[in-house]
Design an enzyme around this catalytic site. Structure first.
Site: not given
Length: 606
Positions: A143, A151, A212, A242-243, A255, A328
């Site tokens: 990601d 990352r 984002r 996404k998403h 999450h 995801d």
């Protein structure tokens, strides 16, 4: 609420008509096999599939995390974590046992320490797979959205995130950022990026998307998504929109919970669909599902990840998409609330998914799919269709020819001076000046030389060298100011507030970093204002903070607390560059959310 959210956007009727036209064009372009998958190529790929065992086919569907900096010799703590969570010691053992089709890199899994290490890890994983009978190269994913989700950190080039790019408004910048980021990822052996975010953030309270997203205007987001897709894929890294079908209007983080999107089908087509239509028209390689419920699209109560009406009926059939669909993370609560971990991967495949990402227990998920085929719930032919799409993607990004990378390629590509200059130029076009009472900005070294920098210190993404206060103070020092950093945190105590007020006395100015402004931060800023010292505030995440601090004389939006964005904001504060960003989202009044305080497109100049 919907009326205020659409402020500054194209009218829904216009958006819906444009979306329908885009969808028709996309369906026409994608009705046949993708251009990169000619019949002769498919024949070769089908031959590969025909030689696979059922167990190998099941493995190809999974993309899995693994701990460690090395494919064969990770640290002992990572071996212990792998044994506990996956039942293997190393990445090489993961590949050998489950024949997974992909691996995902995370910072917290110690996969991304430095560029040479990442390249070696990628090579080690590919070698471990290709040394097996009928071994195939892996899609290695991460990601790397930039901004707050990143990352791979320095010395790689870090760019402004999506909302910052939306504030800059230039498709050329979005495309260039994608191209450079992809070139660097590819040099590290990473060939699938879970970006760009195609969600339209129409809810300021959204806890998981926010910055984002490129913004709140569906058509503007669609243009930026398409540009970034072309940038990534032009450098031969698979992009991932996404998403799906759209995570922009929720107040629940998938999450930790199960969000419900209450848009009507017309609202979905108008607000959520355009960026995905644009991504498909741009030739997007993969699309990631959302663990959200959209009753208007599927009244069953299933999350979109497990919904046949959404993934097959809408994405495959109505939108004409025949690329890879990836879930995801299957470890997220949003997909685990209704079904057990053994049912989720099977239902996802039945819904139309190709890649199963990061299940909490790979052994449970892998065996559940294997059992479903053996018992007839899934057919081997159904698996073959997904594997063909996955192999088409592996062929397209060059994995079937040469999956390996070199240190020389890393040194030639990652974090070059030209790439870093491009990131700085792009960032300077994103900083947005929201308030500038009495012309406080730009600060002058003659009248505002001595600056106190206080504020939030959120957990740092990989693109930072320290807390925002430290980065901001250092940048001010480099421009000739005398700056002192005092980190007051995201929830300062009364004692911390008093310390900051004492430190502010006698200063020429105070710079405050706000982060998703909470009551304690508001107390801090108001206490600083009461000192009479000029206060400049910079929102280092969501730009909505400004609505709660009407007394601040100068307010900027940086959209992230990564170095590249904070340093660009300081150059604006110091007058080295002019503010050029424009709000890509509306900011509602704090006392009356039905009223817009700053519309889309607001941004001051000096």
């Amino acid at each position: 609420m919907h009326d205020s959210r659409s402020t500054g956007s194209t009218s829904r009727r216009t958006v819906l008509a444009a979306s329908a036209a885009t969808a028709a064009a996309a369906a026409g372009a994608l009705g046949a096999a993708p251009a990169h998958s000619l019949p002769s190529d498919d024949a070769r790929l089908r031959a590969l599939i025909s030689r696979m065992t059922l167990e190998e086919k099941v493995g190809q569907l999974f993309v899995m995390r693994v701990y460690g900096h090395s494919a064969t010799a990770p640290d002992q703590a990572d071996i212990d974590a792998n044994l506990k969570e996956i039942g293997v010691r190393t990445a090489a053992e993961l590949v050998a046992k489950y024949r997974v089709g992909g691996v995902i890199y995370f910072t917290w899994a110690h996969n991304t320490r430095d560029p040479h290490q990442i390249a070696d890890l990628s090579n080690g994983i590919q070698r471990a797979s290709l040394d097996l009978p009928r071994g195939l190269p892996l899609l290695i994913a991460t990601d790397q959205e930039h901004g707050i989700v990143c990352r791979v950190g320095k010395p790689a080039t870090l760019f402004p995130g999506a909302m910052a790019l939306g504030a800059g408004g230039l498709r050329t910048d979005a495309r260039e950022a994608g191209r450079i980021a992809a070139a660097e990822l590819r040099a590290l052996g990473i060939n699938q990026n879970y970006a760009p975010d195609a969600d339209v953030n129409v809810n300021p309270a959204n806890p998981v998307i926010g910055v984002r997203s490129f913004g709140a205007d569906p058509q503007a987001v669609a243009r930026m998504v398409a540009a970034q897709v072309k940038g990534y894929q032009g450098a031969r890294v698979a992009a991932t929109a996404k998403h799906f079908p759209g995570h922009g209007d929720t107040e629940t983080d998938s999450h930790y919970g199960f969000p419900v999107i209450e848009h009507t089908e017309e609202q979905w087509a108008t607000l959520d669909a355009p960026p995905f239509r644009a991504a498909i028209a741009a030739g997007i390689d993969s699309i990631m599902t959302a663990h959200i419920m959209v009753p208007a699209l599927d009244p069953s109560g299933d999350p979109a990840t497990l919904s046949h009406p959404i993934l097959t009926g809408i994405l495959r059939e109505r939108l004409g998409y025949d690329g890879v669909v990836v879930t995801d993370s299957l470890g997220m609560q949003g997909v685990r609330t209704k079904y057990g971990d053994d049912r989720v991967p099977v239902l996802a495949l039945k819904a139309g998914v190709d890649q199963l990402l990061n299940p909490p227990s790979l052994d449970v998920a892998w065996n559940a799919v294997l059992r479903a085929v053996r018992q007839g719930e899934l057919t081997e032919a159904r698996l073959d269709r997904s594997i063909l799409r996955i192999l088409r993607l592996k062929a397209k990004v060059g994995l079937l020819k040469n999956p390996y990378v070199t240190h020389a390629g890393v040194d030639r590509t990652v974090g070059t001076a030209a790439h870093l200059r491009a990131a700085d130029r792009i960032a300077e076009r994103t900083t947005t000046l929201l308030v500038n009472s009495r012309g406080l900005l730009p600060l002058s070294r003659r009248t505002h030389r001595n600056v106190l920098v206080v504020g939030a210190d959120p957990a740092s993404p990989s693109g930072t060298t320290g807390p925002p206060t430290t980065v901001l103070a250092t940048a001010l020092d480099e421009l000739g100011f005398t700056a002192t950093a005092l980190s007051t945190g995201t929830n300062p105590s009364q004692a911390t507030v008093e310390t900051a007020v004492a430190a502010a006395r006698g200063r020429d100015a105070v710079l405050v970093a706000t982060y998703n402004l909470a009551a304690a931060q508001k107390t801090l800023v108001n206490a600083l204002l009461a000192t009479g010292v000029p206060v400049v505030a910079v929102a280092v995440r969501n730009p909505y903070d400004v609505a709660q601090l009407p007394g601040v004389e100068a307010y900027l939006a940086a959209y992230s607390w990564t170095d590249v964005e904070l340093r660009a904001a300081v150059r604006v504060i110091a007058g080295r560059v002019r503010p050029r960003g424009k709000l890509p989202v509306p900011v509602q009044r704090a006392d009356d959310p039905t009223q817009v305080m700053f519309p889309i497109g607001h941004g001051l100049m000096y």
